[in-house]
Design a protein around this motif. Structure first.
Motif, mmCIF file in Angstrom:
data_model
loop_
_atom_site.group_PDB
_atom_site.id
_atom_site.type_symbol
_atom_site.label_atom_id
_atom_site.label_comp_id
_atom_site.label_asym_id
_atom_site.label_seq_id
_atom_site.Cartn_x
_atom_site.Cartn_y
_atom_site.Cartn_z
ATOM 1 N N ASP A 1 0.826 -1.196 0.000
ATOM 2 C CA ASP A 1 0.000 0.000 0.000
ATOM 3 C C ASP A 1 0.865 1.253 0.000
ATOM 4 O OD1 ASP A 1 -2.218 1.508 0.006
ATOM 5 O OD2 ASP A 1 -2.533 1.406 2.180
ATOM 6 N N ILE A 2 1.122 1.785 -1.184
ATOM 7 C CA ILE A 2 1.915 3.012 -1.304
ATOM 8 C C ILE A 2 0.941 4.120 -1.672
ATOM 9 C CG2 ILE A 2 3.835 4.124 -2.507
ATOM 10 C CD1 ILE A 2 4.906 1.699 -1.240
ATOM 11 N N GLY B 1 7.399 -2.530 -3.656
ATOM 12 C CA GLY B 1 7.030 -1.265 -3.030
ATOM 13 C C GLY B 1 8.020 -0.158 -3.337
ATOM 14 N N ASP B 2 8.751 -0.273 -4.451
ATOM 15 C CA ASP B 2 9.732 0.749 -4.793
ATOM 16 C C ASP B 2 9.153 1.854 -5.667
ATOM 17 O OD1 ASP B 2 11.767 -0.520 -3.393
ATOM 18 O OD2 ASP B 2 12.278 -1.807 -5.088
ATOM 19 N N ALA C 1 5.372 4.065 -6.797
ATOM 20 C CA ALA C 1 4.037 4.430 -6.320
ATOM 21 C C ALA C 1 3.034 4.371 -7.465
ATOM 22 C CB ALA C 1 4.078 5.840 -5.743
ATOM 23 N N TYR D 1 0.382 2.277 -12.820
ATOM 24 C CA TYR D 1 1.598 2.529 -12.038
ATOM 25 C C TYR D 1 2.632 3.298 -12.844
ATOM 26 C CZ TYR D 1 0.543 0.021 -7.751
ATOM 27 O OH TYR D 1 0.019 -0.350 -6.541
ATOM 28 N N ALA E 1 8.688 5.374 -4.958
ATOM 29 C CA ALA E 1 7.725 5.339 -3.860
ATOM 30 C C ALA E 1 7.940 6.487 -2.869
ATOM 31 C CB ALA E 1 7.815 3.999 -3.143
ATOM 32 N N ASN E 2 9.208 6.808 -2.619
ATOM 33 C CA ASN E 2 9.479 7.865 -1.640
ATOM 34 C C ASN E 2 10.114 9.061 -2.316
ATOM 35 O OD1 ASN E 2 8.652 6.194 0.565
ATOM 36 N ND2 ASN E 2 10.555 5.056 0.221
ATOM 37 N N SER F 1 8.449 14.825 -5.940
ATOM 38 C CA SER F 1 7.352 14.227 -6.695
ATOM 39 C C SER F 1 6.683 15.211 -7.650
ATOM 40 C CB SER F 1 6.338 13.618 -5.738
ATOM 41 O OG SER F 1 5.848 14.611 -4.881
#
Lengths: 280, 399
Positions: free
Chosen positions: B40-41, B123-124, B126, B156, B304-305, B309
């Motif tokens: 869950d991102i 999970g890399d 988002a 994605y 993801a992080n 962004s």
């Protein structure tokens, strides 16, 4: 203060290199061995920290890894033999025949290839061994041909790459050999060949061992030369690389990587039994 | 890296030769796999101020700023418009990309289909809010919501461009001209020792595709969805093939050199390699055989992080904008994802040549997709082999 405390001085001097050896070498090896006992989520590549012997089970039960290990070992042994045979006359000439001036030039010449990039040299061999390369061009008038890309090409290339690592210890070993021994042998009526066999070779045996440790262990870990000139062959290094890069399976890669470590340890213990290490 | 793709007319010639007469036999258009549940991102909900910097991880040539070739510049405009300074790193293989994304240092990545699902599952990356990417609406509909860029209907990434893995041969050494992949898979080839194949577990799909056509009894309907029996059959084909292989290639420069020197005369390739060889006056031709082929499609994804962004979303929109797409894909030699890009290409026939809008042609291509244990072809009664199994199998093929 340092002047008055030799103990402190010594520990300050020795701590950094010992830390380097301990952390960068031994701890890394330990971490690798620990990783090889972990599992992995095949899809995401995440390491699962549960103790398991699955990696070693796969390693010993799936035939392909034995084939690759035997192939790698064979290549390492052959490269070491080829290097020893080629390096000995060169080192002997450098140490015992050449004038001091020529000797210096030869040492530089031997070291020179080490200044060039590994990749450049390997790509050069790729060109030489190609089906329309220099080797084919020279050999074809005599009804021969280039060995092409394959095991032979790999052995030739690796022997070329590691040759300086064999020549230099041999050269150093031969330099330490007193000329008086050679003269005594000749005075007692021994032929040149007999002097070589019974005086020179036993005396420089430790130097051979020192050189072979380099050529043997460097070959065991290599994976680039075989990719460029090895045709369809793969070595242990490629299996490690594929498992790190392609499959992202670090635990299994670590398990494979312990094979060359064990092989080198076995080799070193055999060498130790011969007593050669004390003479290095 | 001197071998820069110089395509255009050369490419046109090569690709025209493969004008697909055939009707698409595959049904890769129907993606109905029961997917997996990704971590869950959170998805970005709205745009904010630009951060002034962006870290881009890309295939070579995908983020050129004009320094290596003044004609190739799709970064400067972006930097000027957004104020985001671009830091670019190129990767060589999909596996490199997956490993590099694990570091979390990258805001955007151009991932091929054999990497996307792995990044999503780890999970890399988002989920991408396509509403925040205005140019997404012009992306060819047949590239949206597919197995390799979405999970359970959630996109994605933004499709970038695509191409097929082609069958290339030296026209002066191979005669008659091959028409099918059987020329590289069947035993007793006259070109034994000079055949080349792609050095990656994903190449197993090429063997599976060959089996789809030659051994329908195996019941393979998607070359990326193989149960244990089907994988074993594909491995057997590859082991037979190995006896005839001169070398496997993974580095494209090594591959180009082999064809240049004649050490390889037939095998699988990418359009950009064919173009580079043609530019060196090496007599090569490449086709998409009638039975179809595997292929690649690249998707721009967001880390993801990602600390930048907003710059990342601006990049996504910029890189799939019609003009950027036209310049980039024409330079690289691939079909653009944005339908409007075709108006801006220097060669007006570019999109026709590369079948950019040809959904039937696309159906003949099985885009690289990461094999996972849930069967991608929708079977639920068996467990399929995953990428780990494929890597293991590939090691065994090479022996």
């Amino acid at each position: 203060m340092l002047h008055r405390h030799p103990g402190l001085r010594l520990s300050l001097l020795l701590t950094p290199p010992i830390l380097w050896l301990g952390v960068a070498y031994l701890a890394a090896l330990g971490a690798m061995f620990m990783t090889s006992l972990w599992g992995q989520n095949d899809f995401t590549g995440k390491i699962e920290r549960v103790w398991t012997l699955d990696n070693f089970h796969d390693l010993f039960t799936i035939g392909v890894y034995k084939t690759v290990t035997v192939r790698t070992l064979g290549i390492a042994v052959l490269v070491t033999i080829v290097d020893a045979v080629v390096a000995f006359p060169i080192a002997l000439y450098m140490a015992k025949v050449a004038s001091p001036r020529l000797q210096r030039l030869l040492v530089i010449a031997v070291l020179m290839p080490l200044w060039a990039s590994y990749l450049v040299k390997t790509y050069a061999w790729r060109g030489l061994l190609s089906s329309n390369g220099l080797i084919a061009w020279i050999a074809q008038p005599f009804g021969l041909d280039t060995p092409g890309y394959g095991l032979t090409a790999t052995i030739i290339t690796l022997s070329y790459l590691w040759l300086p690592y064999m020549i230099l210890p041999l050269f150093a070993g031969l330099e330490r050999l007193p000329n008086s021994l050679l003269e005594a042998s000749a005075d007692l009526g021994a032929s040149g060949a007999r002097t070589l066999r019974t005086v020179v070779l036993p005396m420089v045996f430790p130097a051979f061992v020192a050189g072979s440790i380099f050529t043997f262990s460097l070959t065991l870990g290599d994976y680039i030369a075989v990719k460029l000139v090895g045709g369809t062959n793969q070595m242990l290094g490629n299996v490690v690389y594929d498992n790190v890069g392609a499959a992202n399976n670090l635990p299994f890669a670590s398990a494979v990587a312990t094979i060359p470590v064990v092989l080198v340890l076995v080799y070193l213990s055999v060498v130790r039994r011969t007593g050669a290490l004390e003479n290095l | 890296m001197t071998a820069r793709p110089r395509f255009r007319m050369l490419a046109a010639g090569a690709v025209l030769a493969l004008v697909a007469a055939g009707c698409g036999s595959s049904d890769s258009g129907s993606d109905n796999a029961a997917g997996f549940t990704p971590p869950d991102i959170p998805m970005k909900e709205s745009l904010g101020a630009m951060e002034g910097e962006i870290n881009i991880l890309a295939w070579p040539y995908y983020a050129e700023d004009g320094t290596s070739d003044p004609n190739a510049d799709w970064v400067t405009d972006y930097e000027k418009a957004t104020g985001c300074k671009a830091n670019v790193k190129y990767f060589k293989t999909s596996d490199d990309a997956v490993t590099l994304m694990k570091s979390g240092d990258w805001d955007v990545v151009s991932a091929s289909g054999d990497a996307t699902l792995r990044m999503i599952a780890a999970g890399d990356v988002a989920p991408v809010n396509t509403d925040l990417v205005p140019n997404y609406k012009d992306v060819q509909p047949f590239l949206k919501d597919r197995l390799w860029n979405s999970v359970n209907g959630q996109m994605y990434g933004i499709p970038h461009g695509w191409g097929a893995n082609l069958l290339m041969w030296r026209t002066d050494k191979v005669s008659p001209a091959p028409t099918s992949w059987s020329s590289v898979f069947e035993p007793n080839s006259p070109y034994a020792g000079k055949i080349t194949a792609y050095d990656s577990p994903i190449y197993i799909a090429d063997a599976a595709l060959y089996l789809m056509n030659t051994q329908p009894d195996l019941g393979i309907t998607n070359p990326y969805s193989l149960d244990a029996t089907q994988l074993a059959a594909a491995v057997a084909v590859l082991k037979t093939q190995k006896a005839e292989i001169g070398e496997y290639w993974s580095d494209y420069l090594q591959h180009i050199q082999s064809f240049h020197n004649g050490d390889s005369v037939i095998g699988t390739t990418w359009q950009s390699n064919t173009n580079a060889l043609a530019a060196e006056k090496v007599p090569v031709e490449a086709i998409l055989p009638d039975e179809g082929s595997t292929g690649w499609i690249d998707t721009w994804m967001v880390g993801a992080n990602s600390p930048h962004s907003n710059c990342a979303y601006a990049w996504l929109d910029h890189i799939v904008s019609p003009k950027t797409q036209a310049a980039l894909t024409e330079y690289y030699g691939e079909a653009p994802a944005n339908a409007k890009a075709c108006q801006y290409t220097a060669d007006k026939n570019f999109c026709t040549t590369f079948h950019a809008a040809d959904a039937a042609y696309v159906d003949k291509i099985w885009y690289w997709t990461t094999p996972i244990s849930q069967c991608l072809d929708g079977r639920t009664d068996v467990k399929c082999t995953d990428y780990g199994d494929w890597t293991q199998a590939w090691t065994e093929v090479k022996g």
